[in-house]
Write an enzyme that holds these catalytic residues in place. Sequence first.
Site, PDB file in Angstrom:
ATOM      1  N   SER A  93       0.845  -1.191   0.000  1.00 38.31           N
ATOM      2  CA  SER A  93       0.000   0.000   0.000  1.00 38.31           C
ATOM      3  C   SER A  93       0.880   1.241   0.000  1.00 38.31           C
ATOM      4  CB  SER A  93      -0.894   0.011   1.234  1.00 38.31           C
ATOM      5  OG  SER A  93      -0.116   0.273   2.384  1.00 38.31           O
ATOM      6  N   LYS A  94       0.234   2.383  -0.066  1.00 34.33           N
ATOM      7  CA  LYS A  94       0.967   3.652  -0.127  1.00 34.33           C
ATOM      8  C   LYS A  94       1.951   3.812   1.023  1.00 34.33           C
ATOM      9  CE  LYS A  94      -2.707   6.021  -2.411  1.00 34.33           C
ATOM     10  NZ  LYS A  94      -3.937   6.736  -2.138  1.00 34.33           N
ATOM     11  N   ARG A  95       1.564   3.235   2.121  1.00 35.18           N
ATOM     12  CA  ARG A  95       2.398   3.270   3.324  1.00 35.18           C
ATOM     13  C   ARG A  95       3.807   2.712   3.050  1.00 35.18           C
ATOM     14  NH1 ARG A  95       2.288  -0.797   6.842  1.00 35.18           N
ATOM     15  NH2 ARG A  95       0.611  -1.896   5.793  1.00 35.18           N
TER      16      ARG A  95
END
Length: 472
Positions: A238-240
Amino acid sequence: MTVRTRFAPSPTGYLHVGGARTALFSWLYARKHGGQFVLRIEDTDLERSTAESVNAILEGMTWMGLDYDEGPIFQTDRFERYNEIIQQLLDDGHAYKCYCSKDRLDELRETQMANKVKPRYDGHCLKNKAEDADAPHVIRFRNPVGGDVVVNDLIRGKIAFSNDELDDLIIRRTDGSPTYNLTVVVDDMDMNITHVIRGDDHLNNAPRQVNILKALAAEPPIYAHVPMILGDDGSRLSKRHGAVSVMQYREEGFLPEALLNYLVRLGWSNGDQEIFSIDEMTSLFDIDDVNKAPSSFNTEKLEWLNQHYIKEADPEHIANLLAPHLGKLGIDPTQGPDLIKVVEAQQERANTLVEMADISTFFYEDYKEFDEKAAKKNLRPVAAEAMKKIREALAGIETWSEDAIHSAIDDVAAALEVKMGKVAQPLRVAVVGRAASPGIDITLFLVGQEACLRRIDRALAYIEVRANETAS
RNA sequence: GUCCCGUUCAUCUAGAGGCCUAGGAUAUCGCCCUUUCACGGCGAGUACAGGGGUUCGACUCCCCUACGGGACGCCA
């Protein structure tokens, strides 16, 4: 049979590395077999699909060099066809209207979960006829009861699903738009897709799709469900986890060939080989060699590949790509040394173009301030004498060249009876403001005589201030 | 919870019953090269999830457990 593969993203965001790898695998497979690769935009979710996302996906595909023979085909252009099929299913008794409210369905789901069974539609509207046939309704596919559906997967082998695990899925929403499982089946069938290569988050959809295909008396395509890509911590990407958008990798200074090479090795291998040109990938790639287990994305290895490709590339090509990154730092590379020469000097020293820009600014402008550590270590009063001498020697050079610079440094070192490093390192810090740079000769040469002398003076002033501070 | 899929070094992977005292790559750490940083060269440590079978022999085949992932939407 001509191989036809497709990449079918939904335009609800950017093209991420997981999708990019799926696209790459599909593309490679088609190219390897001299087949066709189709790009299809699955935009039936009217609420979430956006034109920006379509552009982002197209841009990503182009940057990666994944060209398609057909498309982009938009599913929203094909509603008529989907309705035709839905009507056929309705007529043949393979589908029916469902008038259940969302509330009822939510409630049903909750009770089922509470009873620890798999949530499924209970077939309420199949048994009960509605009073008003035209009331708002969805259309459901009537899934076979009993027996197994077998999905033959190129990566995982035969997988059997019990029909009783599957429910009557919605194929047309209340607003009249068709849903994914229906459109994907119709499109793959109409477009003569022979191999469906996609993420294994779709594995559970495969049996439903096979059932619909059966109801349509169509032959299912060959499936290949590739495992997902996880973040470096093993959780879903994910973007994380930093850059997951393909275009963000470009912004961060990665070369498409590096990303492609990295991606193809994620879940696939050819013995011990690590470096693959596009041609090599194309000829060596095979779905059979794709791993079953998910893999974690590792940016460090991507960086290594990126460095490899930067190192191997034509300096002029790199220079063209580097210029915008320098621009972002406020530098106009046309004002100063030849950028190609700068690239040649830095080519082995950067993992990314962003990094290369960052370590190349001093070729074009005076550094803002000394790197503290480097200055502390090298610009000490003891270095002042050598610095003055070298300044004098450099100032005396008539034709500024690497050779002349080299001789000047050599001579000063010899005169002072010290090793070359004793002269070169303080000089380097004086000229570039930091401890690291390409070879001292080429560095000074590219910086230019005038700027070199100016910066040496600045360093001498710095040393003097320091000497006074120590004295007092 | 139910169903589906998976499990070799930190990470990507090689391995299709004996070739495995498990190989390569990245990362890490040493050493060499060297005017710095890199590059390059050499070297080190680190893995078959656990338990049962099958077999003369299992990383490889089967079963169970554990763990991880996915799906269960009028999303795709």
